[in-house]
Design an enzyme around this catalytic site. Structure first.
Site, PDB file in Angstrom:
ATOM      1  N   THR A  77     114.655 -62.837  -7.155  1.00  0.00           N
ATOM      2  CA  THR A  77     113.851 -62.380  -8.277  1.00  0.00           C
ATOM      3  C   THR A  77     113.291 -61.014  -7.929  1.00  0.00           C
ATOM      4  O   THR A  77     112.806 -60.798  -6.815  1.00  0.00           O
ATOM      5  CB  THR A  77     112.721 -63.384  -8.598  1.00  0.00           C
ATOM      6  N   GLU A  93     111.543 -68.861 -10.021  1.00  0.00           N
ATOM      7  CA  GLU A  93     110.857 -69.751  -9.077  1.00  0.00           C
ATOM      8  C   GLU A  93     110.747 -71.185  -9.603  1.00  0.00           C
ATOM      9  O   GLU A  93     110.376 -72.074  -8.862  1.00  0.00           O
ATOM     10  CB  GLU A  93     109.435 -69.230  -8.784  1.00  0.00           C
ATOM     11  N   LYS A 119      92.659 -55.484 -20.037  1.00  0.00           N
ATOM     12  CA  LYS A 119      91.307 -55.966 -19.761  1.00  0.00           C
ATOM     13  C   LYS A 119      90.303 -54.981 -20.329  1.00  0.00           C
ATOM     14  O   LYS A 119      90.068 -53.920 -19.777  1.00  0.00           O
ATOM     15  CB  LYS A 119      91.110 -56.171 -18.254  1.00  0.00           C
ATOM     16  N   TRP A 177      89.901 -60.270 -22.174  1.00  0.00           N
ATOM     17  CA  TRP A 177      91.345 -60.102 -22.094  1.00  0.00           C
ATOM     18  C   TRP A 177      91.965 -59.936 -23.477  1.00  0.00           C
ATOM     19  O   TRP A 177      91.653 -60.681 -24.403  1.00  0.00           O
ATOM     20  CB  TRP A 177      91.981 -61.324 -21.413  1.00  0.00           C
TER      21      TRP A 177
END
Lengths: 564, 564
Positions: free
Chosen positions: B196, B346, B457, B462
């Site tokens: 990855t 993953e 941010k 957020w």
């Protein structure tokens, strides 16, 4: 072969456990229903009255965790056996989760066994706690007397008569916290236990692991297996005391399917009513159950008040083979599909499911022929056929052999190492000898021909009693048929047909039955004689007790019988 | 908690391996087709010409076993890495089976990486053999020079230019036996490997085990996941070099589904043609692929020659989020259902699938809203949300947190122990930090809000760039939208919208875009400015390279821009 050290993966070492199935229903499927038909009082004739109880996975999960806390308070520890003697219901489902989740072993005991056998099994398993359905509370004094190691008995529901020194399930668990700290488990630890009553010797225990329970649920769910998903409503009529109700309580929970239990009410009328009322999409049971349902559906249809079962996609049939005539009757008269699954207590149980390959219709002759077989192996399930000489036989659809099974959810031994003769090494790998005689065709469709002990060995060749029985049960006068071996001085063994007639039917002559079977079998397969009996003895798991029939007809002489 | 020794089950110790999937296709599904679109010669314009190649699982299985024998003859041993640099085809599928079945590690390498990166990865993995598609044969001299440990290079198909010292795949394997003696494997052994490319540092390797590959296939198949069965025809457009094509080659094989590969021909026209011609029921790819397909379907419909895709049940979309506008366009204009799946290299990759709960229609507003989310966890997949302070956050559908994953098919580390910061202990258990910011609602629907590094941010709160992008892409003038953070002296960061316009469309004004977004977002979420660009940079796995956009607009001042 190389001796290089293998390269290990970088994957997490997360065990497969029943805890994760419980957490799944608790967090994702909490709103899905769990519906149970409970016995509530008695009618004027003294028969129990069914009442619908509605619960949810959320409630079942919370009560399962309370049960885990409650059992912990009694001193139950990981590895301890907790027995249940109960019908299918939400409370039994709570035991399915709460007991394994705490690392203890759910030991389901067959309620149809003789009380002496129940006590023998409880003693052999050394159960610490017994959870009993109120219906069977009458057995408690005898069990307590015979099983001194039992530390506590808990009764589910109000008992008909008062029993001393027992806890009431609902009242007991309600006092405990809804939070439970799961212990870390090894996925090979025992999660559940079931005894199988072989035809010889004492019952033998099989210990299912957390790993095997999860894997069995995963291979049972896909569409070419039992086809269970969140939108489904599943009614397992197969008892929860019998091989975990074919694993369905776990498979359904993993998938989020609504579950319906009919408890002690598994007659055709109650089954049909629950199937309609709850919108059941998948149901599962033995052929005897479907015989009762078919009669009720026929009756209702003829009365002009048919049931609305349009949501019902499949009736899974196992335990013993459903005759092709029954499969055809459901399909042609009621547009309902019977789907064979095969397995045993030792195989968790799912080994095969008889889904049709692409392009074959359920209403075609090829479809009916394939559906009358037990089907194809689910993923990871290895099947092979062995000759009496231990040779591996071909998968040609003709050659009969002893069916051997190997999978991560197949037993490698019985509890306490008993019955080792059933576990055989082939090519360096351990296989379980199912005791079935089967064929497997080139596409992998397995067809049980017989139990090896029921096979008729005539002139050095094998005759399948099951094939003959299924053919005989298609005769209009025949309700049930069992074919057993009788001794023969020339051929060693010859087949005898034992028949139960339909109400009001006349016994067909030997010549008529021979003519009826002749188009389907080699001449030497046809029974030498027939006997009509009022009923065929049935064992605790709903199968014909052929051993008893053989005893009954042990000195049988074919000449001069009623039907011949 | 108890210290009593656990009671082990009596279940067989049968490992979960790719060998058993291979044996399953060889013995049960040998007649099912494997169809590949291969590049064959060039047309007048110099473009490769697609030709359909038809094979079967039986042929693939036999050739996989020949490949295992062939690699053994080259000295490849269990644990050795064998790399592939190839498109989706039957030959690549043979590698998927033959290499793990012998205990070696299938290392799929991304063909879209720069040759230097390919060489870096081959060196890091210490691959012993490289199997290259003829299309990429031009890279061989450079790779050979950079990777001295590579003992052998094998070319699949006729290379355009001649290459020295390589073996021809077909010719090489054809010389070997079709029988292969499987070595005994530990299910934790590595079966496959994929790198990855994080945004920082070097690529990191993930090693999938036999166990994780089988479990991933089992949880992917059921109807609430990808819904794969024997009657299905599946076209994985997602590359086989990318997280095992989302595991589909194994899931399909385990289930007996026909597989279709379109190789290098993943443009809308070829994809649509293959979907129609092969009767594909399930297909899978990234949003870019579906953008191309949607344009082609629209074109054909407007031309009065629509494709017949009535067999197509779902287009699985992953890699990045499909905008709700795209989901609605497929459903309303073409009756095709886009189904989100979420995962990462993953996570093998399947973590969630966005199937709708019972009773919610795909054409309802609730259905579209849910489908725009990434879906619910497959069985055994644990997901939770963490705050920046490491607190576990509620699943209320509103609270954003760092998405953490835990399952038997999630990485616990990278190859050679790199990147340990991504693996975090929570409550004594290891979890993988996905780097995604998400919400999870009470029913378990997970919704990716952003990559944590792409999150904006602003004033301590957020802002999800993904939500804004999806909303902007519903504007009639906007073809693609990326929203990135720009520095702001007061709020730290503020959002900037970067737009690619549809052909011929005029740039909408800032005021118009603000009015367009206003009904859906809090005022402080709305971008301070917009920029129109000819194209948004795309990485090797088909995702927006927001890092490059941020670099490009690093000193951005909102005032005085084109769109504002």
């Amino acid at each position: 072969m190389s001796t290089a050290p293998p390269l290990l993966s970088t994957m997490m070492d997360v065990p497969l456990t029943v805890q994760s199935i419980l957490e799944r229903v608790r967090t994702l499927y909490f709103a899905r229903e769990v519906v149970s038909l409970m016995a509530s009082g008695k009618d004027e004739a003294g028969n129990p009255v069914p009442t619908v109880h509605r619960s949810t996975y959320g409630e079942v999960a919370v009560r399962a965790l309370q049960l885990a806390n409650a059992l912990t308070s009694l001193g139950v520890q990981p590895g301890d056996r907790v027995a249940t003697l109960a019908v299918n219901s939400y409370r039994h489902l709570e035991c399915y989760f709460g007991i394994p989740a705490m690392g203890a072993v759910l030991h389901t005991v067959n309620i149809r066994l003789h009380p002496d056998q129940v006590a023998w099994i409880l003693n052999h398993a050394e159960d610490k706690v017994l959870i009993v359905e109120n219906l069977f509370a009458g057995l408690i004094p005898a069990i307590r007397a015979a099983c001194p190691h039992l530390e506590q008995i808990i009764v589910m529901g109000e008992p008909a008569q008062s029993v001393e020194d027992v806890l009431d399930y609902d009242a007991f668990i309600s006092g405990f916290s809804e939070e439970f700290a799961y212990p870390d488990l090894d996925e090979r630890q025992a999660a559940a236990m079931c005894y199988t009553s072989g035809t010889t010797g004492n019952p033998k225990g099989v210990l299912y692991s957390h790993r095997s329970t999860v894997l069995h649920s995963l291979v049972s769910a896909p569409k070419d297996a039992l086809n269970v998903g969140e939108a489904d409503t599943v009614m397992a009529i197969v008892p929860m005391f019998h091989v975990n109700a074919w694993g369905l309580p776990y498979t359904c929970a993993l998938s989020g399917a609504k579950q319906v239990f009919c408890g002690m009410f598994s007659d055709g009328k109650n089954v049909a009513k629950m199937l309609e009322q709850e919108g059941v999409t998948i149901t599962a049971g033995v052929p005897t159950i479907w015989m009762g349902l078919l009669a009720e559906l026929d009756r209702a249809q003829q009365a002009g008040t048919p049931y609305d079962l349009h949501q019902l996609q499949s009736l899974i049939v196992g335990g013993s083979a459903a005759p092709e005539a029954q499969i055809r009757a459901f399909q042609t008269r009621h547009h309902l599909t019977l789907k064979h699954a095969w397995g045993m207590t030792e195989t968790h149980p799912i080994g095969t499911v008889s889904n049709l390959p692409p392009g074959v219709s359920v209403t075609s002759d090829e479809g009916f022929t394939l559906q009358a077989k037990q089907g194809r192996a689910v993923p990871m399930m290895g099947l092979c056929l062995l000759s009496d000489e231990g040779e591996v036989l071909p998968h040609d659809g003709k050659t009969m052999g002893r069916l051997m099974a190997r999978a991560p959810w197949v037993a490698s031994s019985y509890y306490k190492g008993e019955g080792q003769a059933n576990f055989i090494e082939i090519g360096g790998k351990l296989w379980f000898d199912t005791g079935d005689i089967a064929t497997i065709d080139a596409r992998g469709y397995m067809h049980i021909q017989d139990r090896s002990k029921d096979l008729i060995k005539s002139g050095g060749e094998w005759i399948s009693s099951v094939d003959l029985e299924n053919a005989l049960m298609a005769h209009p006068a025949v309700a049930q048929a069992a074919v057993i071996a009788i001794e023969d001085p020339k051929w060693d063994e010859r087949p005898l047909g034992v028949l139960v007639l339909k109400p009001g039917a006349d016994a067909p002559s030997h010549a008529e039955l021979t003519a009826f079977l002749a188009p389907k079998f080699a001449k030497w397969w046809l029974p030498d004689a027939y006997e009509v009996v009022p009923a065929i003895p049935i064992g605790a798991t709903g199968k014909f007790l052929k051993r008893e029939l053989r005893d009954q007809f042990t000195a049988y002489k074919a000449a001069g019988t009623a039907v011949r």
